[in-house]
Structures are given as structure tokens and as C-alpha cells.
Scaffold this motif. Sequence first.
Motif, PDB file in Angstrom:
ATOM      1  N   LEU A  68      34.930  37.300  38.789  1.00  0.00           N
ATOM      2  CA  LEU A  68      34.486  38.665  39.043  1.00  0.00           C
ATOM      3  C   LEU A  68      35.426  39.649  38.354  1.00  0.00           C
ATOM      4  O   LEU A  68      36.637  39.460  38.366  1.00  0.00           O
ATOM      5  N   THR A  69      34.840  40.673  37.751  1.00  0.00           N
ATOM      6  CA  THR A  69      35.664  41.735  37.167  1.00  0.00           C
ATOM      7  C   THR A  69      35.408  43.030  37.928  1.00  0.00           C
ATOM      8  O   THR A  69      34.262  43.452  38.085  1.00  0.00           O
ATOM      9  N   LEU A  70      36.472  43.638  38.433  1.00  0.00           N
ATOM     10  CA  LEU A  70      36.378  44.938  39.097  1.00  0.00           C
ATOM     11  C   LEU A  70      37.270  45.910  38.348  1.00  0.00           C
ATOM     12  O   LEU A  70      38.321  45.516  37.840  1.00  0.00           O
ATOM     13  N   ARG A  71      36.860  47.167  38.287  1.00  0.00           N
ATOM     14  CA  ARG A  71      37.789  48.193  37.790  1.00  0.00           C
ATOM     15  C   ARG A  71      38.320  48.941  39.008  1.00  0.00           C
ATOM     16  O   ARG A  71      37.577  49.669  39.659  1.00  0.00           O
ATOM     17  N   VAL A  72      39.582  48.709  39.336  1.00  0.00           N
ATOM     18  CA  VAL A  72      40.146  49.287  40.546  1.00  0.00           C
ATOM     19  C   VAL A  72      41.215  50.302  40.171  1.00  0.00           C
ATOM     20  O   VAL A  72      42.186  49.971  39.481  1.00  0.00           O
ATOM     21  N   ASN A  73      41.021  51.518  40.603  1.00  0.00           N
ATOM     22  CA  ASN A  73      41.954  52.613  40.315  1.00  0.00           C
ATOM     23  C   ASN A  73      42.269  52.696  38.815  1.00  0.00           C
ATOM     24  O   ASN A  73      43.412  52.855  38.402  1.00  0.00           O
ATOM     25  N   GLY A  74      41.212  52.521  38.021  1.00  0.00           N
ATOM     26  CA  GLY A  74      41.337  52.695  36.574  1.00  0.00           C
ATOM     27  C   GLY A  74      41.807  51.463  35.829  1.00  0.00           C
ATOM     28  O   GLY A  74      41.930  51.482  34.596  1.00  0.00           O
ATOM     29  N   LYS A  75      42.066  50.373  36.571  1.00  0.00           N
ATOM     30  CA  LYS A  75      42.601  49.181  35.916  1.00  0.00           C
ATOM     31  C   LYS A  75      41.617  48.022  36.076  1.00  0.00           C
ATOM     32  O   LYS A  75      41.130  47.780  37.175  1.00  0.00           O
ATOM     33  N   LEU A 131      39.165  38.487  38.937  1.00  0.00           N
ATOM     34  CA  LEU A 131      39.371  37.767  40.196  1.00  0.00           C
ATOM     35  C   LEU A 131      38.513  36.512  40.226  1.00  0.00           C
ATOM     36  O   LEU A 131      37.549  36.381  39.471  1.00  0.00           O
ATOM     37  N   GLU A 132      38.881  35.622  41.138  1.00  0.00           N
ATOM     38  CA  GLU A 132      37.989  34.517  41.486  1.00  0.00           C
ATOM     39  C   GLU A 132      37.824  34.598  42.993  1.00  0.00           C
ATOM     40  O   GLU A 132      38.808  34.532  43.732  1.00  0.00           O
ATOM     41  N   VAL A 133      36.593  34.783  43.431  1.00  0.00           N
ATOM     42  CA  VAL A 133      36.392  34.983  44.872  1.00  0.00           C
ATOM     43  C   VAL A 133      35.324  34.050  45.431  1.00  0.00           C
ATOM     44  O   VAL A 133      34.341  33.720  44.763  1.00  0.00           O
ATOM     45  N   ASP A 134      35.535  33.635  46.672  1.00  0.00           N
ATOM     46  CA  ASP A 134      34.504  32.979  47.461  1.00  0.00           C
ATOM     47  C   ASP A 134      33.378  33.996  47.608  1.00  0.00           C
ATOM     48  O   ASP A 134      33.646  35.188  47.805  1.00  0.00           O
ATOM     49  N   THR A 135      32.124  33.565  47.515  1.00  0.00           N
ATOM     50  CA  THR A 135      31.009  34.517  47.604  1.00  0.00           C
ATOM     51  C   THR A 135      31.049  35.316  48.895  1.00  0.00           C
ATOM     52  O   THR A 135      30.527  36.425  48.961  1.00  0.00           O
ATOM     53  N   ARG A 136      31.673  34.755  49.945  1.00  0.00           N
ATOM     54  CA  ARG A 136      31.699  35.440  51.246  1.00  0.00           C
ATOM     55  C   ARG A 136      32.685  36.605  51.292  1.00  0.00           C
ATOM     56  O   ARG A 136      32.701  37.374  52.246  1.00  0.00           O
ATOM     57  N   THR A 137      33.536  36.727  50.283  1.00  0.00           N
ATOM     58  CA  THR A 137      34.585  37.750  50.304  1.00  0.00           C
ATOM     59  C   THR A 137      33.985  39.152  50.260  1.00  0.00           C
ATOM     60  O   THR A 137      33.228  39.483  49.344  1.00  0.00           O
ATOM     61  N   THR A 138      34.321  39.960  51.242  1.00  0.00           N
ATOM     62  CA  THR A 138      33.862  41.350  51.202  1.00  0.00           C
ATOM     63  C   THR A 138      34.716  42.114  50.193  1.00  0.00           C
ATOM     64  O   THR A 138      35.810  41.673  49.818  1.00  0.00           O
ATOM     65  N   LEU A 139      34.218  43.271  49.777  1.00  0.00           N
ATOM     66  CA  LEU A 139      35.006  44.102  48.869  1.00  0.00           C
ATOM     67  C   LEU A 139      36.345  44.444  49.536  1.00  0.00           C
ATOM     68  O   LEU A 139      37.393  44.451  48.887  1.00  0.00           O
ATOM     69  N   LEU A 199      31.302  46.119  54.533  1.00  0.00           N
ATOM     70  CA  LEU A 199      29.894  45.724  54.634  1.00  0.00           C
ATOM     71  C   LEU A 199      29.250  45.539  53.266  1.00  0.00           C
ATOM     72  O   LEU A 199      28.066  45.800  53.081  1.00  0.00           O
ATOM     73  N   THR A 200      30.057  45.098  52.319  1.00  0.00           N
ATOM     74  CA  THR A 200      29.506  44.817  51.000  1.00  0.00           C
ATOM     75  C   THR A 200      30.298  43.656  50.418  1.00  0.00           C
ATOM     76  O   THR A 200      31.492  43.504  50.709  1.00  0.00           O
ATOM     77  N   LEU A 201      29.641  42.805  49.645  1.00  0.00           N
ATOM     78  CA  LEU A 201      30.314  41.654  49.062  1.00  0.00           C
ATOM     79  C   LEU A 201      30.983  42.048  47.756  1.00  0.00           C
ATOM     80  O   LEU A 201      30.425  42.828  46.976  1.00  0.00           O
ATOM     81  N   ALA A 202      32.155  41.478  47.508  1.00  0.00           N
ATOM     82  CA  ALA A 202      32.859  41.766  46.259  1.00  0.00           C
ATOM     83  C   ALA A 202      31.976  41.419  45.058  1.00  0.00           C
ATOM     84  O   ALA A 202      31.888  42.191  44.100  1.00  0.00           O
ATOM     85  N   VAL A 203      31.270  40.278  45.120  1.00  0.00           N
ATOM     86  CA  VAL A 203      30.467  39.847  43.962  1.00  0.00           C
ATOM     87  C   VAL A 203      29.314  40.797  43.654  1.00  0.00           C
ATOM     88  O   VAL A 203      28.729  40.727  42.569  1.00  0.00           O
ATOM     89  N   MET A 204      28.994  41.692  44.583  1.00  0.00           N
ATOM     90  CA  MET A 204      27.927  42.656  44.321  1.00  0.00           C
ATOM     91  C   MET A 204      28.426  43.830  43.467  1.00  0.00           C
ATOM     92  O   MET A 204      27.658  44.739  43.155  1.00  0.00           O
ATOM     93  N   HIS A 205      29.723  43.818  43.108  1.00  0.00           N
ATOM     94  CA  HIS A 205      30.286  44.978  42.403  1.00  0.00           C
ATOM     95  C   HIS A 205      30.897  44.648  41.052  1.00  0.00           C
ATOM     96  O   HIS A 205      31.863  45.288  40.623  1.00  0.00           O
ATOM     97  N   GLN A 206      30.324  43.661  40.378  1.00  0.00           N
ATOM     98  CA  GLN A 206      30.754  43.320  39.023  1.00  0.00           C
ATOM     99  C   GLN A 206      30.822  44.598  38.170  1.00  0.00           C
ATOM    100  O   GLN A 206      29.849  45.353  38.097  1.00  0.00           O
TER     101      GLN A 206
END
Lengths: 224, 318
Positions: free
Chosen positions: A58-65, A69-77, A115-122
Motif C-alpha cells: 500500500l502507498t499512502l501520502r502522509v503529511n506530504g511524504k 507499507l505492507e498491511v493486513d487487509t483488516r488494518t484500519t487507517l 472506520l475505514t480500511l487502510a487499503v481503501m486509501h491507496q
Amino acid sequence: MSNQGEYPEDGQSHDFSLSRRDLIKVSAAAAATAAVYPCGALAEGEPAVTPPPEILPLTLRVNGKSQQLEVDTRTTLLDALRENLQLTGTKKGCDHGQCGACTVLVDGRRINACLTLAVMHQDAEITTIEGLGTPDNLHPMQAAFIKHDGFQCGYCTSGQICSSVAVLKEIEAGIPSHVTLDLVSPPPMNADEIRERMSGNICRCGAYANILDAIEDAAGELKS
Amino acid sequence: MKAFTYERVKTPAEAAASARDKSGAKFIAGGTNLLDLMKLEIETPIHLIDVNGLGLDQIVATDEGGLRIGALVRNTDLAADERVRRDYGVLSRALLAGASGQLRNQATTAGNLLQRTRCPYFYDTNQPCNKRLPGSGCAALEGFSRQHAVVGGSEACIATHPGDMPVAMRLLDAVVETISADGKARKIPLADFYRAPGKTPHIETVLTPGELITAVTLPPPVGGQHIYRKVRDRASYAFALVSVAAIVQPDGSGRVALGGVAHKPWRVEQADAQLPQGAQAVYDALFADAHPTPENAFKLTLAKRTLASVLTEARAVV
């Protein structure tokens, strides 16, 4: 020494009507019943079997950076931010979307990170309290919370601040609220509007009066 | 939370086919209700189909002069849409009366229609609940039933639909558009969308396995005074005890729908016809078949008074 099944007061072992083994049997029976009625599932047919955990990149842009990541699908944001990226400014309160302590901005909008999954925020742009300002360079809302003593224990504060930053933008964007009298005119920036819009952020210490002062102050500051 | 596999889909047909082929799959859009229930293992899907990439997030005018609201339009965006605020004020008001700012930013139109009850026995996996575990019984019937349905329930279930948005949509004669796994599209009037609990309260809608909501359409605006009055235990961020959605025309005719009283938005045709006669007549038509529990009988009085208050307000403005 185990105290299970014993009362230390009289030193006597008591016979529980339901032993641990029986309890396991009962639970297994309940689980089997659940499998017979796959209520709420979309497809009919074979009972669903829980798969092994799935880990996804998974790739997230967090605070401009950009963050890989590698996350279990169950991981919330929320858990991805706190556990994977060690950004512990975002707090876990109720973990069920009822308290607002986990509020972060995703693509500029405030949401409950629990209440949102990390994988939903590629590739989404995420701003946490750490990205709003730093101790040396505070966001005007952070400065206002300090000035007005808008907290006691501080646990809900990062959620309150992220939420209130978004609230001011929402009012500015003309998004109405439950207390907006006229739906077709731009909503006013006043205490009633701020109170209603902040209702998703609970403060158990009850610092609401000072939180409201801080947000009103910052609203004036940001406007000027 | 139980483990599940996850996929993103690109087209509604692909989503519906995937759901049909994979037993135990669920669609996820906003996730604000589903993830809450998954954490408590009330919902235990083994596969999640993320429909957020389907592009169903537009609100467009229809040829008939109404609006077609994409299934993925967020509650905030629907409430703030200029056309909705101007022509369907009751819908804006209902949306803004629900949840919190954070949740409205995430929750979707289709998801709101499909949200599950907040009955405490549905949420407590140690308790019997025919909706969660069919055949296990209903703990609410003789339990704490203050929040529960006063009309439309059954001996198997007296849970309410918790939504505000669906009450306004029912008032506006909204139609739900869906696509099935075989690619077939159909239109379901919201009036026919929810199933009565009867003996199968776990089956809540007429949707078939794998069927995906793609949009909700509203007929052309009907004018009139739009009011959504929500009565709850606190002033904000709480589910309705009773809510009244109303559109009242200058001649005193109109329509009403109620939330918080049944398994679905509660609208009765004969009640609409009684509007010019006043709140008591409307109330009598709405609740002729009411079966309250001792704990929630107060909702009937509350509904009558809220109706009276709403009709008074409508007349004052008209």
C-alpha cells in the motif's frame, strides 16, 4: 496458583454448572448454527470459510511524504498511522466512530480513521495532527487551543483540532449544517454552527467552552 | 475482526459478478457501518469488494426533470448540492440531521439505505437476535425496547431502520437503481425496497444475491414547504426516537413519512390524504396498526406531537 473455580475465602472448590469444556461445546454449537444461516452474505451456496490473513502492499501520502507499507487487509487507517508509521498523535478512543479522537484529513476532508480500511486509501493524501504544525511552527488552530486552554487531559485534542480545521473549511465552502436556518444562503460562521459541526468530537473532560473559544478565535485569525 | 480477502473493482457489472461468484462476499463503500459491525464480528464477510472506484459519485439531472444520485455520492456532497438544497430541502435536512460531519464525509447514498439497525441486542453477540442469528429469538421483545419499532414489527423482530436520509427519500418517491451479476439493470421504488421483518428479519431488502445499487433517482421537484424534524435524546449526533419528514403545499395538502418508528421509513398513503384534516387524523392513519411495547409506547405520543408541531410550522410559513 489458579483461582479458577475456587473462592479463596472458604478455600473450597465450587462446582460451576457450566465447565470450561461445556462452554466451548456450546460456543462451537452456536458457531455451527451461524454457518447454517449465512445471514447477510451476498452470495448463496456453500458456507463461507474465513481465509488466512491477507497482506497487501500500500502507498499512502502522509503529511506530504510518500509511505510504502505492507498491511493486513483488516488494518484500519488509524492502526496503519499509529502502528505502521508510528504517528501516534492520532488517538484511538472508541474505535467505533463515536468519539472523533481519530479524526484525520483525507484528501482535505475530515473522517474517522477508525472506520475505514487502510487499503481503501491507496495514493490518498492524509494529514494528521503531526502534519498540521510542529511545536516550533504551530498551526493557528493549535496555537488557539493552547491560548484558550481548549483541553484538560488532551486525549481528544488532536481529533478536535483536525476536525475544527476542517469545520472552518466546510463553512467557508458553503456546506450547510443541521442548524443552518436558510439552506440556500451561505452558512454563517458563528458559535451555533461550530457547536453543531463539532458534535462528532467528544471531550470527556468537558472542555467544550474553551474549545469553542479556541475555534472562534482561530476562525477570526485565519480569516484576517 | 475475522480475516478477509480484498479486491478493487472497476465496473458495476464486475462488482456484481464477483459478489455472485464468491460466497460470503460483501461490497464496501464508505464502510462506516460495515467495519463497525465487522469489528464486533456481527458481520463476518470473507471477501470485500471495494466499489469506491466505480465512478458512481455524480449527481445529474434526469430527462424527466429529476435527479439521479450516484450510489457513491457522499452524504455531505448530497446535502450540499445546490439543486438538492433548493428543490429537495427535506433531503438536505434529513442528511444533515444524521451522524457527524466526519461520518457524513465518508458515508454513501447506497450505504445509508442499507445500514443495519442499532438494536442493542443485534449488537450484543451474547444475546439472541433473529436478525443476527436467525431462529435464536428476539431479546428486545421483553427487554429494553425504548428505541424499538412501534409499527410494522413482528414476533421475530421489532428493530428499527436507523436512517434519516431514507425517510426523506421515501417521502420524495425515490427509486433505487441496481445491476445484477448477469448485467441486468432494474428499478425498485423505495416504497418496495425494504421487506417487513415477518419471520425472516435477517432479510432486510428485496435485493438479490450480488445485486449492486448503482443510483437513486428522484422525480421532478414537487415544491411546497420542506421540513425534517428529528426528536432525539441529545441535540446532535444521536439516532432518532421519532423523526417526521413532511412536504406541505400552500393548499394544505402534502405528504409525511416517519423515521424511528418502524423497520423502514414509515409512510402510509391514507395518512397523506388526511393532511388537510390535521395531525390527529394523519396520526390515526399512520398508526392504526401500531403494536408498541410498554417501554416504547411513548413514541406514539411523541409522533403525534411532532406531527402537530411540524404541520403548525408548515402552515406558519405557507
